[in-house]
Design a protein around this motif. Structure first.
Motif, PDB file in Angstrom:
ATOM      1  N   PHE A   1      51.352  43.781  36.342  1.00  0.00           N
ATOM      2  CA  PHE A   1      50.805  43.576  37.684  1.00  0.00           C
ATOM      3  C   PHE A   1      49.479  42.814  37.614  1.00  0.00           C
ATOM      4  O   PHE A   1      49.256  41.838  38.347  1.00  0.00           O
ATOM      5  CB  PHE A   1      50.616  44.941  38.358  1.00  0.00           C
ATOM      6  N   ALA A   2      48.596  43.234  36.705  1.00  0.00           N
ATOM      7  CA  ALA A   2      47.296  42.579  36.551  1.00  0.00           C
ATOM      8  C   ALA A   2      47.454  41.153  36.019  1.00  0.00           C
ATOM      9  O   ALA A   2      46.739  40.239  36.437  1.00  0.00           O
ATOM     10  CB  ALA A   2      46.403  43.399  35.620  1.00  0.00           C
ATOM     11  N   SER A   3      48.392  40.946  35.096  1.00  0.00           N
ATOM     12  CA  SER A   3      48.629  39.602  34.559  1.00  0.00           C
ATOM     13  C   SER A   3      49.146  38.664  35.641  1.00  0.00           C
ATOM     14  O   SER A   3      48.774  37.478  35.682  1.00  0.00           O
ATOM     15  CB  SER A   3      49.630  39.674  33.404  1.00  0.00           C
ATOM     16  N   ALA A   4      50.004  39.179  36.515  1.00  0.00           N
ATOM     17  CA  ALA A   4      50.515  38.375  37.628  1.00  0.00           C
ATOM     18  C   ALA A   4      49.386  37.992  38.577  1.00  0.00           C
ATOM     19  O   ALA A   4      49.297  36.846  39.040  1.00  0.00           O
ATOM     20  CB  ALA A   4      51.601  39.154  38.374  1.00  0.00           C
ATOM     21  N   PHE A   5      48.507  38.937  38.848  1.00  0.00           N
ATOM     22  CA  PHE A   5      47.370  38.659  39.724  1.00  0.00           C
ATOM     23  C   PHE A   5      46.425  37.650  39.088  1.00  0.00           C
ATOM     24  O   PHE A   5      45.892  36.761  39.758  1.00  0.00           O
ATOM     25  CB  PHE A   5      46.633  39.970  40.021  1.00  0.00           C
ATOM     26  N   ASN A   6      46.217  37.779  37.780  1.00  0.00           N
ATOM     27  CA  ASN A   6      45.330  36.868  37.058  1.00  0.00           C
ATOM     28  C   ASN A   6      45.849  35.439  37.081  1.00  0.00           C
ATOM     29  O   ASN A   6      45.071  34.486  37.064  1.00  0.00           O
ATOM     30  CB  ASN A   6      45.172  37.347  35.616  1.00  0.00           C
ATOM     31  N   LEU A   7      47.165  35.270  37.113  1.00  0.00           N
ATOM     32  CA  LEU A   7      47.749  33.940  37.209  1.00  0.00           C
ATOM     33  C   LEU A   7      47.285  33.245  38.481  1.00  0.00           C
ATOM     34  O   LEU A   7      47.045  32.024  38.491  1.00  0.00           O
ATOM     35  CB  LEU A   7      49.279  34.046  37.193  1.00  0.00           C
ATOM     36  N   LEU A   8      47.122  34.014  39.555  1.00  0.00           N
ATOM     37  CA  LEU A   8      46.706  33.445  40.833  1.00  0.00           C
ATOM     38  C   LEU A   8      45.200  33.253  40.910  1.00  0.00           C
ATOM     39  O   LEU A   8      44.711  32.182  41.268  1.00  0.00           O
ATOM     40  CB  LEU A   8      47.187  34.342  41.979  1.00  0.00           C
ATOM     41  N   LEU A   9      44.447  34.287  40.564  1.00  0.00           N
ATOM     42  CA  LEU A   9      42.986  34.211  40.687  1.00  0.00           C
ATOM     43  C   LEU A   9      42.348  33.522  39.485  1.00  0.00           C
ATOM     44  O   LEU A   9      41.507  32.637  39.643  1.00  0.00           O
ATOM     45  CB  LEU A   9      42.402  35.616  40.850  1.00  0.00           C
ATOM     46  N   GLY A  10      42.737  33.929  38.288  1.00  0.00           N
ATOM     47  CA  GLY A  10      42.080  33.424  37.095  1.00  0.00           C
ATOM     48  C   GLY A  10      42.396  31.987  36.774  1.00  0.00           C
ATOM     49  O   GLY A  10      41.567  31.283  36.185  1.00  0.00           O
ATOM     50  N   TYR A  11      43.592  31.509  37.163  1.00  0.00           N
ATOM     51  CA  TYR A  11      43.995  30.157  36.781  1.00  0.00           C
ATOM     52  C   TYR A  11      44.192  29.221  37.969  1.00  0.00           C
ATOM     53  O   TYR A  11      44.286  28.013  37.784  1.00  0.00           O
ATOM     54  CB  TYR A  11      45.280  30.213  35.959  1.00  0.00           C
ATOM     55  N   THR A  12      44.264  29.773  39.190  1.00  0.00           N
ATOM     56  CA  THR A  12      44.399  28.928  40.376  1.00  0.00           C
ATOM     57  C   THR A  12      43.183  29.021  41.273  1.00  0.00           C
ATOM     58  O   THR A  12      42.945  28.128  42.088  1.00  0.00           O
ATOM     59  CB  THR A  12      45.672  29.314  41.170  1.00  0.00           C
ATOM     60  N   GLY A  13      42.429  30.105  41.141  1.00  0.00           N
ATOM     61  CA  GLY A  13      41.211  30.255  41.922  1.00  0.00           C
ATOM     62  C   GLY A  13      41.420  30.821  43.304  1.00  0.00           C
ATOM     63  O   GLY A  13      40.532  30.731  44.159  1.00  0.00           O
ATOM     64  N   MET A  14      42.581  31.431  43.555  1.00  0.00           N
ATOM     65  CA  MET A  14      42.862  32.024  44.863  1.00  0.00           C
ATOM     66  C   MET A  14      42.771  33.542  44.774  1.00  0.00           C
ATOM     67  O   MET A  14      43.487  34.163  43.995  1.00  0.00           O
ATOM     68  CB  MET A  14      44.256  31.615  45.347  1.00  0.00           C
ATOM     69  N   LEU A  15      41.875  34.125  45.565  1.00  0.00           N
ATOM     70  CA  LEU A  15      41.713  35.575  45.576  1.00  0.00           C
ATOM     71  C   LEU A  15      42.614  36.177  46.639  1.00  0.00           C
ATOM     72  O   LEU A  15      42.431  35.944  47.828  1.00  0.00           O
ATOM     73  CB  LEU A  15      40.255  35.956  45.842  1.00  0.00           C
ATOM     74  N   SER A  16      43.598  36.922  46.182  1.00  0.00           N
ATOM     75  CA  SER A  16      44.484  37.649  47.095  1.00  0.00           C
ATOM     76  C   SER A  16      44.084  39.113  47.117  1.00  0.00           C
ATOM     77  O   SER A  16      44.022  39.754  46.071  1.00  0.00           O
ATOM     78  CB  SER A  16      45.945  37.516  46.635  1.00  0.00           C
ATOM     79  N   PHE A  17      43.819  39.618  48.316  1.00  0.00           N
ATOM     80  CA  PHE A  17      43.540  41.043  48.445  1.00  0.00           C
ATOM     81  C   PHE A  17      44.725  41.745  49.099  1.00  0.00           C
ATOM     82  O   PHE A  17      44.569  42.769  49.758  1.00  0.00           O
ATOM     83  CB  PHE A  17      42.267  41.270  49.263  1.00  0.00           C
TER      84      PHE A  17
END
Length: 332
Positions: A40-56
């Motif tokens: 779950f955290a790795s999937a989220f990191n793909l979006l925030l850590g590598y794309t720069g989009m913060l999803s809450f």
């Protein structure tokens, strides 16, 4: 030994450790829960850590897929692999819908859109009869994988989960290191420049959103299959906060960071009571016996310490130390 070789050795040791963990006395269900949150955290990191989009609103993908997988297996009588597939697809569909609106705004506005849509799904799950309301969807059977592998055994279920999570993690690694992943990094660093180079940034961001949501849905589906239930806590906004915490504590924009962050947060939530009793017996201070009731305070304190002292997160600081350059080197 360079950083790439060190990371290869580290991942190899981690994989071997996970293979033998049940034989060393680790509780399989607990480790499976940890693996689900790591994915779950790795999937989220793909979006925030590598794309720069913060999803809450990532709890929507975790919890929504958990309910779909549970319903399809328990009520519709589908096999576990079909239930996992439907859960993953439902996460992707939710990601497509949420991402369609979120990518049209930037910064805090995009984040608030994801939060608002996730809360809408939360109230749907609260009101719909098939979700069980506040009681959740209980009694989801594990069944037989492909009609052959009986998943009732915790040990068999453990290795099935391990294979799925490792495969999903390798997919994330391949995505990040592909030309598509390089475009995502460019969008994160300077979206205007990526647009000027001819890239349709909205299309790339939407695809990243869908992929991240699908993997989060897979994590939620696996969690339901392992534990046998899906509850409102899976789709509540606090689950989105937890995944943000895991990613930041472990190391944003690193492959190993979410794994470390998930381990720290899950271990704190599950073992802090035992640690408090140990401290109370050693120090004779009764207050430590109530430490298990203050999990949010302790996790909040850990988060504050990491933000102040380890701005890169646990693995981010370790990588920077190994490379000898503050912020240099390839993140792994």
């Amino acid at each position: 030994m360079n950083l790439k070789k060190i990371s290869t050795v580290g991942y190899s040791l981690l994989f071997v450790g996970l293979l033998v963990a049940p034989m060393l006395g680790a509780y399989p269900v607990f480790v499976m829960k940890l693996l689900c949150f790591a994915l779950f955290a790795s999937a989220f990191n793909l979006l925030l850590g590598y794309t720069g989009m913060l999803s809450f609103g990532h709890a929507a993908f975790l919890g929504g897929a958990a309910y779909v997988a549970g319903q399809s297996i328990k009520v519709w009588g589908l096999t576990p692999e079909l239930g996992l597939l439907l859960g993953t697809l439902s996460g992707a569909v939710l990601g497509l819908i949420m991402g369609f609106f979120a990518i049209r705004r930037q910064g805090i506005y995009s984040t608030m859109i994801t939060l608002a849509l996730a809360q809408m799904l939360f109230f749907v799950c609260l009101q719909m009869p098939f979700t069980g309301g506040e009681d959740g969807l209980q009694g989801v059977p594990r069944g037989k994988l492909f009609g052959l592998v009986d998943l009732q055994s915790d040990l068999v279920m453990y290795y099935v989960v391990l294979v799925i999570v490792v495969a999903a993690f390798l997919l994330i690694v391949r995505t990040i290191n592909s030309p598509y992943g390089q475009v995502l990094k460019a969008i994160k660093e300077n979206e205007a420049r990526a647009t000027s180079l001819g890239y349709d940034t909205n299309r790339f961001k939407l695809l990243a959103f869908v992929l991240s949501a699908a993997l989060a849905g897979l994590a939620g589906s696996l969690k339901t299959l392992v534990l046998g239930f899906a509850t409102l806590s899976d789709v509540h906004w606090t689950a989105s906060g937890h995944v943000v915490l895991m990613t930041l504590v472990g190391g944003l924009g690193t492959l190993s960071g979410p794994l470390a962050g998930a381990a720290v947060v899950v271990l704190l939530e599950n073992k802090i009571g035992e640690f408090g009793h140990l401290l109370a017996s050693l120090t004779q201070i009764d207050w430590f016996n109530t430490l298990g009731e203050s999990v949010t305070i302790v996790t909040g304190l850990i988060f504050v310490v990491c933000v102040l002292a380890f701005r890169r997160g646990i693995m981010g600081e370790l990588i920077a130390w190994l490379t000898g350059l503050r912020g240099g080197g390839k993140k792994t």
